[in-house]
Write an enzyme that holds these catalytic residues in place. Structure first.
Site, PDB file in Angstrom:
ATOM      1  CE  LYS A 193      69.488  35.023  20.242  1.00  0.00           C
ATOM      2  NZ  LYS A 193      68.180  35.647  20.029  1.00  0.00           N
ATOM      3  CG  ASP A 226      69.615  37.835  16.882  1.00  0.00           C
ATOM      4  OD1 ASP A 226      69.694  36.758  16.296  1.00  0.00           O
ATOM      5  OD2 ASP A 226      68.509  38.366  17.166  1.00  0.00           O
TER       6      ASP A 226
HETATM    7  P1  5GP Z   1      71.559  42.112  16.068  1.00  0.00           P
HETATM    8  O1  5GP Z   1      71.711  43.473  15.492  1.00  0.00           O
HETATM    9  O2  5GP Z   1      72.850  41.302  16.106  1.00  0.00           O
HETATM   10  O3  5GP Z   1      70.423  41.346  15.471  1.00  0.00           O
HETATM   11  O4  5GP Z   1      71.051  42.269  17.533  1.00  0.00           O
HETATM   12  C1  5GP Z   1      71.801  42.741  18.535  1.00  0.00           C
HETATM   13  C2  5GP Z   1      70.915  43.311  19.618  1.00  0.00           C
HETATM   14  O5  5GP Z   1      69.623  42.691  19.658  1.00  0.00           O
HETATM   15  C3  5GP Z   1      71.549  43.026  20.961  1.00  0.00           C
HETATM   16  O6  5GP Z   1      72.375  44.084  21.360  1.00  0.00           O
HETATM   17  C4  5GP Z   1      70.352  42.870  21.866  1.00  0.00           C
HETATM   18  O7  5GP Z   1      69.985  44.129  22.380  1.00  0.00           O
HETATM   19  C5  5GP Z   1      69.240  42.387  20.980  1.00  0.00           C
HETATM   20  N1  5GP Z   1      69.035  40.926  21.078  1.00  0.00           N
HETATM   21  C6  5GP Z   1      69.307  39.995  20.142  1.00  0.00           C
HETATM   22  N2  5GP Z   1      69.019  38.762  20.586  1.00  0.00           N
HETATM   23  C7  5GP Z   1      68.538  38.917  21.841  1.00  0.00           C
HETATM   24  C8  5GP Z   1      68.070  37.998  22.847  1.00  0.00           C
HETATM   25  O8  5GP Z   1      68.040  36.766  22.707  1.00  0.00           O
HETATM   26  N3  5GP Z   1      67.668  38.551  24.018  1.00  0.00           N
HETATM   27  C9  5GP Z   1      67.677  39.896  24.250  1.00  0.00           C
HETATM   28  N4  5GP Z   1      67.253  40.307  25.432  1.00  0.00           N
HETATM   29  N5  5GP Z   1      68.114  40.790  23.338  1.00  0.00           N
HETATM   30  C10 5GP Z   1      68.549  40.298  22.147  1.00  0.00           C
END
Ligand code: 5GP
Ligand code: MG
Length: 177
Positions: free
Chosen positions: A130, A102
């Protein structure tokens, strides 16, 4: 379909077929290297099991418990390491698995940590990414599917601890959020 799911984005059959392709690429790239898989709890559990059973290479499998999400549907950006000890990755080539890319902050923090621990290379692999502009970890080395900027659950991904066991990736109904 589960009663709280508005629509299925990626069905079970399509996920499983894509894993054949990802596993093939991993085998090609990691063959002959001292390999450690580091999978992030809890979201990557289903992905990890289904992907790795297709990768017929010698490997050590480790799990890391990191918290990067604090309940809601927005990424907090704060990554904390919850394990008392970190896996021994000294001199190893690491395949880092997570459910979704994300903001990239989780993978960025974990990659740094693994490099500090002496990993000679860290490759990232995510089931979902994403399709948004990212400051860090612009893309993973292996990506299952690109999705839009919406909150998804299933196949490891949760909302408040639920829905991880769904065999598909879907979007929740407004009434369930
Ligand atoms: P980042 O650090 O890349 O923003 O987020 C990674 C973590 O955020 C992922 O391992 C997940 O746990 C959570 N996350 C990000 N987007 C989503 C989503 O659309 N749905 C869910 N359930 N978790 C998400
Ligand atoms: Mg999560």
């Amino acid at each position: 379909m589960h009663q709280d799911i508005e629509k299925v984005l990626i069905d079970e059959g399509i996920i499983q077929k894509r894993l054949d392709v990802l596993a093939g690429k991993v085998v090609e790239d990691f063959e002959g290297k001292p390999m450690v898989v580091v999978a992030l709890l809890k979201g990557a559990v289903l992905f990890t099991a289904d992907l790795l059973r297709r990768v017929a290479l010698p490997m050590q499998i480790e799990f890391l418990n990191v918290a990067s999400y604090h309940g809601g549907t927005e990424s907090s950006g704060v990554v904390s390491f919850l394990d008392e000890t970190l896996p021994d990755v000294e001199g190893k080539v690491v395949l880092l698995l997570d459910d979704i890319l994300d903001t990239g902050r989780t993978l960025e923090a974990v990659m740094k940590k693994l490099e500090q621990q002496g990993a000679c290379e860290v490759k990232t692999c995510v089931l979902l990414a994403k399709d948004i502009e990212r400051e860090v970890v612009k893309e993973a080395d292996y990506t299952g599917f690109m999705i839009g900027d919406e909150f998804v659950v299933g196949y490891g991904l949760d909302y408040q601890g639920l829905y991880r066991n769904l065999p598909y990736v879907g979007v929740l109904k407004d009434s369930a959020v």
